[in-house]
Design an enzyme around this catalytic site. Structure first.
Site, PDB file in Angstrom:
ATOM      1  N   GLN A 197       0.757  -1.076  -0.220  1.00 19.00           N
ATOM      2  CA  GLN A 197      -0.040   0.114  -0.066  1.00 19.00           C
ATOM      3  C   GLN A 197       1.058   1.157  -0.122  1.00 19.00           C
ATOM      4  OE1 GLN A 197      -3.837  -0.552   2.000  1.00 19.00           O
ATOM      5  NE2 GLN A 197      -4.068   0.418  -0.044  1.00 19.00           N
ATOM      6  N   THR A 232       2.115  -0.129   7.005  1.00 16.63           N
ATOM      7  CA  THR A 232       0.710  -0.658   6.932  1.00 16.63           C
ATOM      8  C   THR A 232       0.729  -2.221   7.080  1.00 16.63           C
ATOM      9  OG1 THR A 232      -1.315  -0.904   5.766  1.00 16.63           O
ATOM     10  CG2 THR A 232       0.594  -0.482   4.536  1.00 16.63           C
ATOM     11  N   THR A 233      -0.124  -2.999   7.480  1.00 18.50           N
ATOM     12  CA  THR A 233      -0.296  -4.540   7.311  1.00 18.50           C
ATOM     13  C   THR A 233      -1.414  -4.796   6.338  1.00 18.50           C
ATOM     14  OG1 THR A 233       0.078  -4.531   9.660  1.00 18.50           O
ATOM     15  CG2 THR A 233      -0.463  -6.418   8.705  1.00 18.50           C
ATOM     16  N   HIS A 234      -1.250  -3.924   5.028  1.00 16.93           N
ATOM     17  CA  HIS A 234      -1.913  -4.365   3.919  1.00 16.93           C
ATOM     18  C   HIS A 234      -1.048  -5.109   3.013  1.00 16.93           C
ATOM     19  CE1 HIS A 234      -4.744  -0.652   5.344  1.00 16.93           C
ATOM     20  NE2 HIS A 234      -4.781  -1.693   6.218  1.00 16.93           N
ATOM     21  N   ASN A 235      -0.766  -6.284   3.287  1.00 11.65           N
ATOM     22  CA  ASN A 235      -0.003  -7.308   1.995  1.00 11.65           C
ATOM     23  C   ASN A 235      -0.887  -7.926   1.496  1.00 11.65           C
ATOM     24  OD1 ASN A 235       1.206  -7.517   5.457  1.00 11.65           O
ATOM     25  ND2 ASN A 235       2.886  -7.117   3.959  1.00 11.65           N
TER      26      ASN A 235
END
Lengths: 579, 250
Positions: free
Chosen positions: A332, A498-501
């Site tokens: 992201q 962010t932890t939006h992998n």
């Protein structure tokens, strides 16, 4: 020697949002489901002493124990990947409920444009808008097809929201009204309206009022306590698998949850997956658990790693562009701007993970990209998530980060900084991918997953453009000083982003270029479903969980169909060779 | 799920009972001055030089073996977070004890981190890559600060003027000092971040003494709910609450 257990009907690897949804939906219909979860159990009772920034937000109490397993990372293929020894850039969850315990609850639907991004971009801007190195693909499903599943997730989780004039069309309103309006959200909305933008409240998994979902589970009213992301909720007021789908599955009597069960391998006979091998982390005993259907619900990293370590699917090769497992890893992009207010202080220590306001005017294809050198964009938001003092020391550019000046400025501005940030879409590039590391191993001796990732020109252009737009809003909000964010020279694994992998087991219409069909069923293995943001063909301009939830409901329906029909549930759009 | 509801309600009730400030809502900014003179939890007074006069058995060393090393650490963190017009510095807040105790536990021993080899230096974008654990990094770093002080100023670090100490620390931050097994900037960043953690973490960890870190920053610590205040226009300065308030002793 591993002990072979009695066969079960359906097995999930991991029990977070996706594993919980699969378990609940199937168990309600009488299917016997086993959930293998390697972490420990936890529930609302475990969070009565959770207001501890150091333990939870700094030392990562709820996150993955990297001493057992991590990933390795490099920016480029010609670099040596090294282990991510400490958590930083993203925070992998661990334990029952997975990252669904420590998420903030911002719950979006990806746009119709996202799901057909390749054809819609080509149609409007021609086929060469970005160039051949960007491996943009349609998702193999349209928004209209996915719309009912979005609602299923929102209805189960009780999402609090209001109409978004630039968002994906909705057939039904949100199950609960939006969260409270605060001076901070109001300030953002006034500024956005002045700029002819279209603000609205962020759709929230921290509920505006107590809500009983269709399964009879209750999520309570959010108290705005300011400890949300990286924390579990002491009220059960943040929608999580632990207060919704997991108890729903358990109430049926058809769901068996096995804790401390670490799956190390899928058992694959070359045609189908016959079960999994797992280790009980408390006894060290090894088991083979046979199953009719195996569902990978273990987050992006482990979904990809388990497939590669089990020899399932064709690994992606960035040299030739062939293969699919590990392809289209996306992240992201985080543009934004900080505003410093000299005369005003805000109650920024109060808040909730999804408390905030947003505009979608610069997301997807909601604005014309003819004259810019990037596609897509992102939702721009102001959030009031509760700023805690260790992690929040924003000071004006040029201030040292220690010493008396730092101390003074960080204290002065603690309640005087408001930021507008965007969840910038991440567009796949042939050089950004996941594979197995040749050197580093986990605690069981299995290869770690290797991430090769850096920012692209598309990312930089999107970042610059959106940071400027965020700065305009912050300025209009009345900040005395406005500082747009800058993107770093290379992606770094160190600071939290962010932890939006996403990506690595992507969905699509063509088995040659995608790993799973639009039911998240593997093209190559009929009885294996791979669920999660690993299926995203790119990452959109929103937090991903709403779309992850929709895909999980879609997959649950697919598994029920598969039990009736067997074989592939979707006809491939092009014929292709199997491995 | 009714059980959950009761649990939450109970918890809130207990919390309210432990707090005489929640119901009061807004408290003016003026209470800071009068508040600093007493110890919230023990009700004892501070002595004239601002140190705790209570018998705090916890203020002893778990990691460091030489008091001179601990004194160097104390001097260094005081430069990173000095006493000033805003309020106390790192020493008065208990940051050196916080760091000492953290180094003796899972933080200092990198228990939940990947520490298998092989080890390579890595790029700036690949993060922590030393084979040393944090407690070893601190030992190497503190020894390095002392050596650098003697080399540069022919004096022990603790004997230097403040601006001389800053010059030494700046060299560490700029990676201008060669250490064995770890870069000086890696050590400095650990030292810097641990100082802030000690200043602002819940007082249960031994830093943030008498919650004065939070008082300076006007952070109220742990309240169970702001639902009645979140819409207020004015800034609300609340007396801080520690996690200790959640332990029910009845």
């Amino acid at each position: 020697m591993a002990k072979t257990l009695d066969k079960v009907e359906v097995l999930t690897v991991g029990v977070g949002w996706t594993g919980g949804i699969i378990a609940a939906e199937l168990a309600k219909q009488g299917v016997q489901v086993v959930g293998l979860e390697r972490g420990k159990p936890r529930s609302t009772e475990d969070f009565q002493h959770v207001h501890d920034e150091y333990r939870y937000a700094i030392r990562y109490e709820l996150m993955q124990d990297l001493s057992r397993e991590t990933i390795t990372f490099r920016n480029h293929r010609d670099e040596r990947a090294l282990p991510m020894r400490q958590l930083g850039s993203f925070l992998l969850g661990e334990g029952l409920g997975g990252a669904g315990v420590h998420w903030n609850g911002q719950t979006w639907r990806f746009l119709p444009y996202d799901l057909q991004i390749k054809s819609k971009t080509d149609e409007k801007y021609g086929p060469d808008k970005l160039g051949a190195d960007y491996t943009l693909q349609d998702w193999g499903i349209t928004y209209d097809e996915l719309e009912p599943y979005f609602y299923k997730f929102e209805e189960m989780a009780g999402i609090s929201g209001e109409d978004n004039p630039n968002g994906a069309p909705r057939s039904k309103p949100y199950p609960t009204p939006p969260m409270k309006e605060t001076p901070i959200t109001q300030r953002f909305k006034d500024a956005a309206n002045n700029l002819d933008l279209h603000p609205f409240h962020i759709p929230s998994g921290n509920l505006s009022e107590s809500y009983e979902n269709p399964d009879g589970q209750t999520v309570y009213q959010c108290q705005y306590c300011g400890f949300c992301e990286r924390f579990g909720c002491e009220y059960g007021a943040k929608s999580s698998p632990n207060v919704t789908v997991i108890p729903t599955a358990q109430d049926t009597g058809n769901f068996e949850l096995r804790m401390h069960a670490n799956v190390t391998e899928l058992v694959y006979d070359g045609g189908k997956v016959t079960g999994v091998k797992y280790v009980d982390l408390q006894t060290g005993d090894e088991f083979i658990q046979p199953a009719d259907v195996v569902v990978l619900t273990s987050y992006v990293m482990n979904n990809v790693r388990l497939l590669l370590n089990s020899g399932i699917g064709r690994p992606y090769d960035p040299e030739t562009g062939s293969g699919v497992i590990g392809k289209n890893y996306c992240y992201q992009i985080l543009p934004g701007a900080n505003g410093f207010f000299e005369e005003e202080k805000f109650n920024t220590y109060m808040g909730a993970g999804s408390l905030g306001a947003a505009i979608d005017d610069y997301n997807g294809d909601n604005f014309d990209h003819s004259d810019v050198n990037f596609i897509h964009g992102g939702v721009a938001t102001i959030t009031q998530t509760g700023q805690r003092p260790i992690n929040n020391n924003t000071v004006p550019n040029g201030t040292p980060n220690w010493g008396q000046e730092f101390k003074s400025q960080s204290i002065k501005y603690y309640h005087r900084v408001l930021s507008v940030g965007a969840q910038g879409a991440s567009i796949p590039h042939r050089d950004n991918y996941l594979s197995l590391d040749p050197d580093y191993k986990d605690i069981f001796g299995q290869p770690l997953l290797r991430m090769t990732y850096d920012y692209t020109e598309q990312d930089r252009n999107l970042h610059d453009y959106l940071s400027e737009k965020c700065a305009e809003i912050v300025k209009e909000m009345g900040a005395d000083t406005v500082e747009p964010r800058e993107i770093s020279d290379h992606y770094s694994i160190v600071p939290y982003q962010t932890t939006h992998n996403t990506g690595g087991v992507i969905m699509g219409g063509d088995p040659e270029t995608s790993a799973v069909n639009n039911y998240l069923q593997m093209w190559d293995v009929d009885n294996l479903f791979v669920v999660g943001s690993s299926a995203f063909a790119h990452n959109g301009g929103y937090n991903p969980t709403g779309t992850v939830g929709a895909l999980a409901y879609r997959a649950a329906e697919g598994i029920m169909k598969f039990r009736e029909e067997n074989g592939q549930l979707v006809t491939a759009r092009h014929s292709s060779k199997k491995v | 799920m009714a059980e959950n509801e009761e649990r939450s309600t109970m918890s809130r009730r207990r919390f309210l009972k432990n707090s005489s400030y929640v119901a009061g809502g807004a408290i003016g900014g003026g209470f800071l001055g009068t508040f600093l003179g007493r110890d919230l939890l023990r009700g004892t007074q501070q002595n004239s030089n601002g140190e705790n006069s209570v018998n705090d058995f916890n203020r002893a060393l778990m990691h460091f073996t030489r008091q001179s090393d601990f004194e160097l650490l104390s001097a260094a963190v005081e430069r990173i977070f000095p006493a000033d017009d805003n309020g106390p510095g790192a020493i008065e807040l208990g940051v050196p004890f916080f760091i000492d105790h953290q180094l003796a536990g899972s933080y200092g021993h990198n228990d939940r981190e990947y520490m298998q080899g092989p080890f390579y230096p890595g790029s700036d974008f690949q993060g922590y890559q030393t084979r040393l654990k944090r407690h070893e990094v601190f030992d190497v770093g503190i020894k390095g600060i002392e050596e650098e002080s003697r080399k540069e100023f022919d004096s022990s670090f603790t004997g230097l003027e403040g601006d001389q100490q800053d010059q030494i620390l700046q060299k560490f931050q700029d990676n201008d000092v060669a250490l064995k097994g770890v870069t000086s900037s890696t050590f400095f960043e650990l030292l810097r971040s641990a100082t802030l953690e000690g200043a602002y973490s819940d007082p249960l960890y031994g830093g943030n003494g008498n919650m004065k870190g939070w008082l300076m920053k006007e952070f109220p610590g742990s309240y169970m709910s702001y639902i009645e205040e979140i819409e207020e226009e004015e800034f609300i300065n609340k007396e801080p609450q520690p996690l200790r308030a959640h332990i029910v002793s009845e």
